[in-house]
Design a protein around this motif. Structure first.
Motif: not given
Length: 206
Positions: A187, A192, A205-206
Motif C-alpha cells: 500500500k 490500491a 481489490t483492496y
C-alpha cells in the motif's frame, strides 16, 4: 542476468584452463579472467546491497534450494576437473558460486520493490509492477497461474507479481503471520487498484 553470468563463467573458466581456445595468447586469457573476476565481484557487491535492503524476506522453496545446490555443484565440479591446480581458476569458481548463492537467497520485499532471483534491484522496480495478487487459501503453480489447493491452508501467503514486459510472473511466499505487513508495504508503494486479495470464492481489490 544470472544465466548470462553463469554461461560467461563456464566459457572463460574453460578458456583459461586450456579446454577451449588453447591458441589464444596467454595475455588475452589473463585479461578475460581478470574481467570476469571484476564482473563477479561487482555482482557480489550488488547482491549484498540488495540483501541488506530487505525488509521482509521471502520463504525459500525446496526447488529453489535444490537449483542453487546443483549450480554450486556444477561450478565446483568444473573447478575440480578443469582447474589444473591454477589458483586463478579456483578463485573464479569461488566467486561464481558466491554469486549463485547470494542471487538465490535474496528474494524479499525492500523499499525499492521486490528482490527477484538473479536480478539486480539497486534502482528499484515499483513502477514496473502492473498488479500484485495475494492469497492465503490458494496456491500458484510453477507457471504463475492460480490453482485450487487440495489440502487446507498451509500457513503461507502466496504473492503473485505481474511485471510489465516480463517474460514470466514472479511468485513469492511469506509466512501467514506476515500478511498484514506485506499488505502494508504494498500500500505504501502501489495504487490500491493494483493490489488484489484472493479468496476461495472471488478476487477482490483492496
Amino acid at each position: 542476468m544470472a544465466g548470462a553470468c553463469f554461461v560467461l563463467f563456464i566459457i572463460v573458466f574453460l578458456w583459461s584452463s586450456g579446454e577451449i581456445g588453447s591458441n589464444i595468447p596467454l595475455s588475452r586469457e589473463l585479461g578475460l579472467s581478470f574481467m570476469l573476476k571484476i564482473g563477479l565481484i561487482s555482482l557480489i557487491l550488488l547482491h549484498i546491497a540488495d540483501i541488506r535492503e530487505i525488509i521482509l524476506p521471502a520463504k525459500k522453496k525446496n526447488l529453489e534450494k535444490i537449483s542453487i545446490a546443483v549450480a554450486v555443484v556444477v561450478i565446483g565440479s568444473l573447478a575440480f576437473f578443469f582447474g589444473q591446480g591454477l589458483l586463478i581458476n579456483y578463485i573464479i569458481a569461488a566467486l561464481g558460486a558466491t554469486v549463485v548463492i547470494l542471487g538465490g537467497v535474496k528474494k524479499g520485499i525492500t523499499s525499492r520493490s521486490f528482490n527477484v532471483i538473479g536480478e539486480i534491484n539497486i534502482w528499484g522496480n515499483w513502477s514496473k509492477i502492473e498488479k500484485v495478487e495475494l492469497s492465503t487459501k490458494e496456491d500458484v503453480n510453477f507457471l504463475g497461474n492460480w490453482k485450487q489447493k487440495i489440502d487446507p491452508d498451509n500457513g503461507e501467503v502466496a504473492v503473485l507479481i505481474h511485471r510489465k514486459m516480463a517474460m514470466r510472473k514472479e511468485v513469492h511466499y511469506y509466512d501467514k503471520d506476515d500478511f498484514e505487513k506485506v499488505l502494508s508495504l504494498l500500500k505504501e508503494h502501489l495504487p490500491a487498484e493494483n493490489i488484489k486479495i484472493r479468496d476461495q470464492a472471488s478476487i477482490r481489490t483492496y
